[in-house]
Structures are given as C-alpha cells and as structure tokens.
Motif scaffolding. Structure first.
Motif, PDB file in Angstrom:
ATOM      1  N   PRO A  60      30.652 -84.674  16.001  1.00  0.00           N
ATOM      2  CA  PRO A  60      30.169 -86.194  15.961  1.00  0.00           C
ATOM      3  C   PRO A  60      31.327 -86.841  15.640  1.00  0.00           C
ATOM      4  O   PRO A  60      31.601 -87.943  16.499  1.00  0.00           O
ATOM      5  CB  PRO A  60      29.469 -86.305  14.697  1.00  0.00           C
ATOM      6  CG  PRO A  60      28.903 -84.867  14.673  1.00  0.00           C
ATOM      7  CD  PRO A  60      29.813 -84.053  15.058  1.00  0.00           C
ATOM      8  N   LYS A  63      33.130 -86.710  19.483  1.00  0.00           N
ATOM      9  CA  LYS A  63      32.235 -87.407  20.177  1.00  0.00           C
ATOM     10  C   LYS A  63      32.512 -88.876  20.325  1.00  0.00           C
ATOM     11  O   LYS A  63      32.584 -89.654  21.139  1.00  0.00           O
ATOM     12  CB  LYS A  63      30.761 -87.005  20.119  1.00  0.00           C
ATOM     13  CG  LYS A  63      30.514 -85.538  20.736  1.00  0.00           C
ATOM     14  CD  LYS A  63      28.813 -85.327  20.648  1.00  0.00           C
ATOM     15  CE  LYS A  63      28.414 -84.216  21.359  1.00  0.00           C
ATOM     16  NZ  LYS A  63      27.019 -83.888  21.582  1.00  0.00           N
ATOM     17  N   TRP A 121      25.770 -89.590  16.134  1.00  0.00           N
ATOM     18  CA  TRP A 121      25.507 -88.417  16.633  1.00  0.00           C
ATOM     19  C   TRP A 121      24.709 -87.285  15.892  1.00  0.00           C
ATOM     20  O   TRP A 121      24.673 -86.241  16.348  1.00  0.00           O
ATOM     21  CB  TRP A 121      26.865 -87.840  17.218  1.00  0.00           C
ATOM     22  CG  TRP A 121      27.617 -88.795  18.204  1.00  0.00           C
ATOM     23  CD1 TRP A 121      28.717 -89.649  17.854  1.00  0.00           C
ATOM     24  CD2 TRP A 121      27.390 -88.852  19.376  1.00  0.00           C
ATOM     25  NE1 TRP A 121      28.976 -90.402  19.072  1.00  0.00           N
ATOM     26  CE2 TRP A 121      28.534 -89.838  19.861  1.00  0.00           C
ATOM     27  CE3 TRP A 121      26.646 -88.147  20.396  1.00  0.00           C
ATOM     28  CZ2 TRP A 121      28.259 -90.324  21.279  1.00  0.00           C
ATOM     29  CZ3 TRP A 121      26.655 -88.489  21.695  1.00  0.00           C
ATOM     30  CH2 TRP A 121      27.561 -89.522  22.176  1.00  0.00           C
TER      31      TRP A 121
END
Length: 208
Positions: A60, A63, A121
């Motif tokens: 996460p 990302k 995320w």
C-alpha cells in the motif's frame, strides 16, 4: 533499457522515502511491521523475498507513492490502423499521449486525491486490496497497460521492495538538524520524474 530500469527504480525509492519522512506515523507503522517480521525471533536475519509477502503495509505504501509520483506519467501510443472511437475517425499512425499521472490524481475517482493515504489500498477486512491484472485497472497505470505495458515492472518492483525494506529495517531516518521540517516535494521531469531538490536525510543505524 539499463537506464530506464535503474533510473525509475531509484526514483520510486526516493519518492517513497520522501513521503514517509513527511508522514512519520506511516514510516513508524511500516518500520515496526518490517522489524517485527524480520527480527521477531530475536535473530539478526537477512531480508529475503520470503519476508516481503508477510509485510501488509509495504505494498500500500508503494502503490500510494506510485499513484502520486509515477516515474513516467506520460504514455505514448500510436494507432496501427484506421479506427473509430466514440464516433471519431482516428487515422492510422496517429500518436496519442496519455497522462496516466493525471488519471491517478483525478478527484472524480480518488477521494482526497492529492493526499498520501496508503490506507486507501486496504480492504474492509484490513488487508491489502487484491490487485487487478497488470494494466487492467485504468484508474491506476504506473507501468502503462495492454500489450505495450512495461515488461520489467515485476522485476523492478521486486527490487524496490527489497531496497526500501532494507533501508527502513536497518536505519532510522530524519531530516538534517537545523534545516527544513519537511521534504520539499517539488518535482522536475527527465528520464524519470524526480525531486527537484536532492533528498538529503540522516541515517542512524538500528539493530534488534
């Protein structure tokens, strides 16, 4: 190919470190998870790819870093034959530049689009959201999509995972004393979009 792979990989790590310095709570959570996973048994273990799959917060964070700071935010495509798109005639060999960086910051798609929020995320169960097939989530295309997506994305991100995990596991990080309290996130273009000012941090060795 060598320059594209090394420059973009270094850029992602640098942006991730900059965002984590500006969000110390996120850095603390990720460091605690990494150190517990690697050294949970008290042994001074070497970080391997086997550890990476156990790190819930790593993907996460990366990302969200890629969403805000894609190394190559512009994707060039060229039509190979005459086409019809939404009622428009597109001649063969028409070049189209797609701003995937703007798509990833579109407030119509992303809540609080300009903020660094790795939590976006995570799913309702607290675990990382399942990844869409590479290049198929058209709101998030850090490596392009389709048949001409980046062929080295998997290898590149594996390198980023290991480098960032190692940096956060073995060192505590902070800005130099007497300087700015946050990292200046202004960017400049080039082979890869990077920080306008060099990222200067103080590393303090950590051991279990």
């Amino acid at each position: 190919m060598f320059l594209a792979g090394s420059s973009t990989t270094a850029s992602i790590v640098e942006w991730a470190m900059a965002e984590l310095i500006n969000h110390p709570d996120e850095m603390r959570k990720l460091q605690e998870e990494i150190r517990t996973t690697i050294h949970g048994g008290g042994d001074n273990q070497q970080i391997t790819e086997d550890h990476l799959g156990k790190l819930r917060r790593l993907k996460p964070v990366l990302k969200e870093t890629l969403r805000l700071h894609m190394p190559s935010p512009l994707v060039l495509r060229e039509t190979v034959e005459d086409s019809e798109l939404l009622g428009y005639h597109v001649p063969a060999r028409t070049r189209v530049i797609i701003d995937v960086g703007a798509i990833a910051r579109d407030p119509a798609t992303w809540e609080r689009a300009e903020e660094f929020l790795p939590e976006r995320w995570f799913g309702d169960d607290g675990g990382p959201l399942a990844a869409a097939a590479a290049g198929q989530d058209f709101t998030f295309l850090p490596f392009g999509g389709g048949r001409r997506g980046c062929p080295g994305a998997g290898f590149g991100m594996a390198s980023v995972d290991l480098v960032l995990t190692s940096l956060l596991c073995h060192f505590d990080w902070e800005l130099p004393a007497g300087g700015a309290s946050t990292v200046d996130m202004d960017e400049v273009g080039g082979l890869a979009v990077r920080l306008k000012k060099p990222l200067c941090l103080v590393a303090k060795p950590w051991s279990p």
